[in-house]
Scaffold this active site. Structure first.
Site, PDB file in Angstrom:
ATOM      1  N   ASP A 141       1.016  -1.150   0.175  1.00 65.18           N
ATOM      2  CA  ASP A 141       0.053   0.102  -0.031  1.00 65.18           C
ATOM      3  C   ASP A 141       0.936   1.562  -0.074  1.00 65.18           C
ATOM      4  OD1 ASP A 141      -2.223   1.976   0.419  1.00 65.18           O
ATOM      5  OD2 ASP A 141      -2.576   1.352   2.520  1.00 65.18           O
ATOM      6  N   ASP A 337      -2.329   6.790  -6.105  1.00 65.35           N
ATOM      7  CA  ASP A 337      -2.600   5.841  -4.518  1.00 65.35           C
ATOM      8  C   ASP A 337      -2.756   4.178  -5.270  1.00 65.35           C
ATOM      9  OD1 ASP A 337      -2.837   4.461  -1.809  1.00 65.35           O
ATOM     10  OD2 ASP A 337      -5.108   4.699  -2.916  1.00 65.35           O
TER      11      ASP A 337
END
Length: 458
Positions: A141, A337
């Site tokens: 992430d 992201d």
């Protein structure tokens, strides 16, 4: 005087020319893709083996997971995505209410006002931890900084995961970090128990992990071993991580994996997310496998300095650049992201994109909206579709999206435009992972830039 036959010939020429011009203009504005290519198959088809310091990336919901990781439907993924986006936007705008988090059950309570991290994403990698090594499949992430895995004895709670839970007692290189160590005092949220440093991370979707800050040996590939890897040994872990052993953070803090590898690999990493869940991609640590075709600068938001902001300045649909001032995007900022699925745009930008896209897709039957996606189509009547090309314009870089970066399958023959509008003009934009598929996205931290290489993976 011009003869009638000459007029007819001239008219025919004009018709042929106009027809040719129209077809070629459409060819430049539109792309054709098979419906099947937008959907995963029922079996896994790995891409070619990765090289150097690269790890295989798989979607935790697809057939390549093979480890009984938790699976979400496309629609439930959108609901989860909305939670993540809300956490990002609140983090950037600074609108979180104060709250407390509890460390290791009821032992210690400390304030957690510095904001939430982002949490459980879609893609996982497998690495090895400890001596002897134990395989762990973890989510990666770019929106998170703290690395962690579940650890025995799970003093409070652990969820079910694919591999055996990591047992630090069995690793000869495992060490707890003391409360006075700079590694501990550098945490924004920390505690102390009998001299051992405690960490706590609460995610925007309500998931959380609490445990001991520790170091151990991390084996990424046979030729890349990181000694004294700093990570959280989770003793109280809850939420939407089920199936995965933990999380690998690739944010911009000193605790993230890329920062810890900076001494050997130069703090550069890249990844390629596959076009469908039945294919594999890769996470590469160090120089990219494919040189980017161009770069755009990494920007910093003072409220969320560990997130990667980039300068989106415009969007084109076909040959039409939408009539939007760059300030529409710049006034709120745009971040990229790996864990967000659907790209979010300022309301004005999304309204313009939606209107232009719908005007060019009138040949297809509309389908009802699904969750946050309001521009959906039924493609049951054909095997191929022709759609207007969408191009994202960043400072110094234009990125043309493939078909899998335009459409999101929501079940059966229904596909939706994979963009959504923010509910508030003050919320930041987010480039989601659908719009990153098949590109090798390179994060050059020393160069303060992000680049895209086409056809990085299938």
């Amino acid at each position: 005087m011009v003869s009638s036959s000459a007029l007819v010939s001239s008219a025919l020429f004009c018709l042929v020319f106009l027809s040719y011009y129209s077809q070629n203009t459409r060819g430049e504005d539109f792309a054709t893709v098979s419906v099947a290519s937008l959907l995963p198959s029922s079996s896994c088809t790995p891409n070619a083996a990765q090289r150097g310091n690269s790890l295989q990336v798989i979607n935790r919901n697809g057939p390549c997971s093979g480890k009984q990781l938790s699976k979400l439907t496309q629609v439930s993924s959108l609901a989860h995505d909305a939670l993540r986006v809300a956490s990002i936007q609140a983090r950037v705008t600074g609108s979180w209410a104060n709250y407390n988090s509890t460390l290791l059950g009821t032992q210690i309570s400390i304030p957690a006002r510095s904001g939430l991290y982002l949490g459980s994403g879609n893609y996982v990698i497998t690495l090895s931890l400890g001596t002897p090594t134990k395989t762990q499949t973890v989510i990666f992430d770019t929106g998170s900084n703290i690395n962690w895995v579940q650890c025995r004895p799970c003093a409070v709670a652990c969820y079910s995961q694919a591999e055996p839970i990591f047992d630090p007692v069995q690793s000869s290189t495992y060490r707890n970090v003391t409360c006075t160590d700079p590694l501990c005092t550098g945490l924004s949220i920390r505690g102390c128990s009998t001299g051992t440093c405690l960490y706590s991370v609460t995610y925007g979707d309500g998931s959380s992990t609490v445990g001991f800050l520790a170091t151990d040996t991390l084996t990424l590939t046979p030729t890349n071993v990181l000694n004294n890897f700093v990570f959280g040994c989770g003793q109280n872990n809850r939420g939407l991580f089920k199936g995965a052993a933990g999380l690998l953070g690739l944010g911009r803090s000193s605790y993230s994996l890329n920062s810890q590898l900076s001494g050997t690999l130069g703090k550069v990493f890249s990844y390629c997310l596959p076009s469908t869940d039945s294919l594999t991609g890769y996470l590469n640590l160090g120089s990219p496998l494919k040189p980017p075709t161009g770069f755009t600068a990494i920007l910093t938001n003072s409220r969320a300095p560990s997130l990667y902001f980039i300068d989106l300045i415009g969007i084109s649909v076909g040959a039409t650049r939408l009539n939007l001032s760059p300030t529409v995007f710049r006034s709120v900022g745009t971040l990229i992201d790996s864990g967000t699925v659907i790209t979010r745009l300022p309301p004005m930008a999304y309204a313009a994109l939606r209107a232009e896209f719908q005007a060019r897709m009138t040949q297809y039957a509309r389908a009802p909206a699904v969750s946050i996606l309001d521009t959906c189509y039924n493609f049951a009547s054909g095997t191929t579709i022709s759609y207007p090309i969408i191009k994202l314009h960043y400072t110094s870089l234009d990125v043309t999206l493939p078909g899998v970066g335009v459409f999101y399958p929501v079940g059966g023959s229904t596909f939706c435009l994979a963009f959504a509008g923010n509910t508030d003009p003050a919320q930041p934009g987010i480039i989601g992972n659908v719009q990153q598929k098949t590109f090798e996205v390179t994060y050059d931290i020393p160069g303060n830039r992000i680049g895209f290489a086409t056809a990085g993976c299938g």
